[in-house]
Design a protein around this motif. Structure first.
Motif, PDB file in Angstrom:
ATOM      1  N   ARG A 108       0.827  -1.223   0.000  1.00 37.70           N
ATOM      2  CA  ARG A 108       0.000   0.000   0.000  1.00 37.70           C
ATOM      3  C   ARG A 108       0.856   1.265   0.000  1.00 37.70           C
ATOM      4  NH1 ARG A 108      -3.942   0.487   4.683  1.00 37.70           N
ATOM      5  NH2 ARG A 108      -2.119   0.003   5.927  1.00 37.70           N
ATOM      6  N   TYR A 109       2.167   1.134   0.022  1.00 33.98           N
ATOM      7  CA  TYR A 109       3.000   2.333   0.152  1.00 33.98           C
ATOM      8  C   TYR A 109       3.399   2.914  -1.207  1.00 33.98           C
ATOM      9  CZ  TYR A 109       3.170   1.427   5.102  1.00 33.98           C
ATOM     10  OH  TYR A 109       2.801   1.250   6.410  1.00 33.98           O
ATOM     11  N   VAL A 110       3.547   4.225  -1.217  1.00 36.21           N
ATOM     12  CA  VAL A 110       4.043   4.942  -2.397  1.00 36.21           C
ATOM     13  C   VAL A 110       5.301   5.697  -1.975  1.00 36.21           C
ATOM     14  CG1 VAL A 110       3.546   6.679  -4.167  1.00 36.21           C
ATOM     15  CG2 VAL A 110       1.709   5.213  -3.319  1.00 36.21           C
ATOM     16  N   LEU A 111       6.367   5.488  -2.722  1.00 37.60           N
ATOM     17  CA  LEU A 111       7.634   6.169  -2.444  1.00 37.60           C
ATOM     18  C   LEU A 111       7.823   7.278  -3.472  1.00 37.60           C
ATOM     19  CD1 LEU A 111      10.351   6.275  -0.875  1.00 37.60           C
ATOM     20  CD2 LEU A 111      11.254   4.663  -2.586  1.00 37.60           C
ATOM     21  N   LEU A 135       3.944   7.769   1.343  1.00 41.12           N
ATOM     22  CA  LEU A 135       2.497   7.812   1.572  1.00 41.12           C
ATOM     23  C   LEU A 135       1.987   6.385   1.733  1.00 41.12           C
ATOM     24  CD1 LEU A 135       1.497  10.313  -1.295  1.00 41.12           C
ATOM     25  CD2 LEU A 135       1.527  10.846   1.161  1.00 41.12           C
ATOM     26  N   ARG A 136       0.917   6.221   2.527  1.00 44.17           N
ATOM     27  CA  ARG A 136       0.282   4.902   2.643  1.00 44.17           C
ATOM     28  C   ARG A 136      -1.130   5.027   2.093  1.00 44.17           C
ATOM     29  NH1 ARG A 136       1.465   2.990   7.865  1.00 44.17           N
ATOM     30  NH2 ARG A 136      -0.039   4.479   8.717  1.00 44.17           N
ATOM     31  N   LEU A 137      -1.446   4.185   1.073  1.00 41.71           N
ATOM     32  CA  LEU A 137      -2.774   4.213   0.445  1.00 41.71           C
ATOM     33  C   LEU A 137      -3.749   3.398   1.290  1.00 41.71           C
ATOM     34  CD1 LEU A 137      -1.746   3.693  -3.300  1.00 41.71           C
ATOM     35  CD2 LEU A 137      -2.033   5.850  -2.022  1.00 41.71           C
ATOM     36  N   PRO A 138      -5.042   3.695   1.171  1.00 43.78           N
ATOM     37  CA  PRO A 138      -6.049   2.946   1.940  1.00 43.78           C
ATOM     38  C   PRO A 138      -6.022   1.446   1.611  1.00 43.78           C
ATOM     39  CG  PRO A 138      -7.018   4.871   0.862  1.00 43.78           C
ATOM     40  CD  PRO A 138      -5.638   4.742   0.347  1.00 43.78           C
ATOM     41  N   GLU A 139      -5.704   1.113   0.362  1.00 45.64           N
ATOM     42  CA  GLU A 139      -5.624  -0.303  -0.033  1.00 45.64           C
ATOM     43  C   GLU A 139      -4.676  -0.435  -1.223  1.00 45.64           C
ATOM     44  OE1 GLU A 139      -9.674  -1.004  -0.826  1.00 45.64           O
ATOM     45  OE2 GLU A 139      -9.726   0.157  -2.691  1.00 45.64           O
ATOM     46  N   VAL A 140      -4.325  -1.650  -1.565  1.00 43.25           N
ATOM     47  CA  VAL A 140      -3.428  -1.877  -2.699  1.00 43.25           C
ATOM     48  C   VAL A 140      -4.224  -1.602  -3.985  1.00 43.25           C
ATOM     49  CG1 VAL A 140      -1.965  -3.530  -3.909  1.00 43.25           C
ATOM     50  CG2 VAL A 140      -2.180  -3.651  -1.413  1.00 43.25           C
ATOM     51  N   PRO A 141      -3.829  -0.618  -4.789  1.00 39.00           N
ATOM     52  CA  PRO A 141      -4.598  -0.278  -6.002  1.00 39.00           C
ATOM     53  C   PRO A 141      -4.403  -1.334  -7.093  1.00 39.00           C
ATOM     54  CG  PRO A 141      -2.618   1.063  -5.892  1.00 39.00           C
ATOM     55  CD  PRO A 141      -2.632   0.230  -4.644  1.00 39.00           C
ATOM     56  N   ASP A 142      -5.454  -1.590  -7.852  1.00 39.12           N
ATOM     57  CA  ASP A 142      -5.327  -2.546  -8.978  1.00 39.12           C
ATOM     58  C   ASP A 142      -4.386  -1.965 -10.017  1.00 39.12           C
ATOM     59  OD1 ASP A 142      -8.850  -3.316  -8.648  1.00 39.12           O
ATOM     60  OD2 ASP A 142      -7.051  -4.234  -7.747  1.00 39.12           O
ATOM     61  N   THR A 143      -4.710  -0.752 -10.446  1.00 38.31           N
ATOM     62  CA  THR A 143      -3.803  -0.117 -11.412  1.00 38.31           C
ATOM     63  C   THR A 143      -3.414   1.238 -10.834  1.00 38.31           C
ATOM     64  OG1 THR A 143      -5.681   0.958 -12.457  1.00 38.31           O
ATOM     65  CG2 THR A 143      -4.944  -1.148 -13.405  1.00 38.31           C
ATOM     66  N   ASN A 144      -2.279   1.684 -11.216  1.00 32.10           N
ATOM     67  CA  ASN A 144      -1.795   2.942 -10.675  1.00 32.10           C
ATOM     68  C   ASN A 144      -2.170   4.106 -11.555  1.00 32.10           C
ATOM     69  OD1 ASN A 144      -0.489   2.472  -8.177  1.00 32.10           O
ATOM     70  ND2 ASN A 144       0.903   1.157  -9.309  1.00 32.10           N
ATOM     71  N   SER A 145      -2.699   5.105 -10.941  1.00 32.95           N
ATOM     72  CA  SER A 145      -2.876   6.382 -11.645  1.00 32.95           C
ATOM     73  C   SER A 145      -2.411   7.442 -10.677  1.00 32.95           C
ATOM     74  CB  SER A 145      -4.359   6.610 -11.962  1.00 32.95           C
ATOM     75  OG  SER A 145      -5.037   6.874 -10.731  1.00 32.95           O
TER      76      SER A 145
END
Ligand code: P6P
Length: 340
Positions: A108-111, A135-145
């Motif tokens: 779930r993390y974004v660097l 950043l930590r996203l609420p959930e693991v995204p299927d695709t990134n945008s």
């Protein structure tokens, strides 16, 4: 009582136990430190390693890329995608969001990172750094945008920088203060050397690229002129000036001995929104400065509350000792009130 001989990973494990930090964040922060150690090792041989000089290419910022910009970027990608906890990465050196290859687990993390900040200093052997924000996203995204990662700085869960100077240091916040680690070449580990860094509320130094004075807005001109006027001016004291052209070096000095760093919007960069990038320069440095008791503003609003519109967005930056930033904001308020 924190043992200052503690290694970086021991510090992270101790924080995790004491503060119940997420295991995946610990993994990612360890991977980031490994990347910084690898970059430090690449830099230290300088001209001997044939890694200096520029490439023919330009990055998304329209800046000529140094060989080491690309090398440092690749090191971050390789060392951090392997962690298995990332959804995506955003780099100053890449036009598009970096999707984690399918051969690695995703998390779930974004660097967000600037792999080599101040790289124009490389060929003349002046300190440079790497800056990162997580950043930590609420959930693991299927695709990134980019929509998923366009989050304000107040949502950062960690931020820091590596400073490749006379010694290599890593300075980190996970929202529980700011701590500094120095790379111990004997064991190849960062060791805690600056526990709970707290920035002095007042300053005796200011950092700004004074060659741009002709384009500054009046409140910035007023602030700088008063600093230069020294003891006989409105401030009644002498100020020194520093400009390294490496944000990491400026921020590190300010964290340790106070001061202000200004890269304001001006007539020349207004159309671009300023010079420094929100995602991987302004926000992480703002988080560190605030966690150390300082302030970080555009002159008119808190940097970490800016709602991002694009991943490479630029913003004006004024950060450092709290009382100085408050004064600068007051000058902007007085100017704007008078103008309106
Ligand atoms: P100037 C480096 O390119 C950077 O992004 C910061 O590290 C630094 O503070 C600033 O730009 C230097 O800007 O206008 O002096 O080249």
């Amino acid at each position: 009582m924190t043992d200052t001989s503690m290694t970086y990973i021991q510090f992270l494990l101790d924080e995790r136990r004491r503060l119940d930090t997420d295991r995946d964040l610990t993994t990612l922060l360890h991977s980031v430190a490994t990347a910084c150690k690898a970059i430090s090792n690449t830099l230290k041989n300088g001209a001997l390693a044939d890694v200096l000089g520029s490439l023919e290419s330009e990055n998304v910022q329209g800046e000529t890329q140094k060989k080491l910009d690309v090398i440092a970027n690749d090191i971050f990608l390789q060392r951090c995608e392997f962690s298995g906890v990332l959804a995506a990465m955003v780099s100053e050196e890449m036009d598009h969001i970096y999707d984690i290859p399918s051969r690695f687990p995703k998390g779930r993390y974004v660097l967000l990172f600037d792999p080599l900040d101040g790289s124009s200093n490389i060929d003349v052997n002046v300190s440079v750094g790497s800056i990162f924000s997580i950043l930590r996203l609420p959930e693991v995204p299927d695709t990134n945008s980019y929509d998923a990662v366009l989050r304000p700085g107040v949502e950062q869960v960690a931020a820091g920088y590596a400073l490749y100077g006379p010694s290599t240091m890593l300075v980190l916040t996970t929202g529980n203060g700011v701590n500094g680690f120095t790379l111990d070449g004997n064991i190849g580990e960062f060791r805690l050397t600056h526990h709970n860094i707290t920035i002095p509320e007042d300053a005796a130094e200011f950092s700004i690229n004074a060659s741009r004075a002709q384009w500054w807005e009046p409140p910035v001109q007023r602030y700088v002129e008063e600093c230069v006027a020294g003891a006989n001016g409105p401030r009644g004291k002498y100020f020194n000036m520093r400009w390294v052209a490496s944000m990491v070096a400026e921020v590190h000095r300010i964290l340790l001995r106070g001061g202000v760093f200004l890269y304001p919007i001006d007539e020349k960069n207004r159309d671009a929104g300023g010079k420094l990038r929100l995602f991987y320069e302004a926000n992480p440095m703002a988080y560190l400065i605030e966690q150390a008791g300082g302030a970080a503003s555009t002159g008119r609003e808190r940097i970490m509350e800016i709602a991002p519109q694009s991943p490479h967005q630029r913003v004006p930056v004024a950060l450092g000792s709290r009382h100085e930033i408050a004064r600068l904001e007051r000058y902007h308020q007085e100017y704007d009130a008078q103008s309106s």
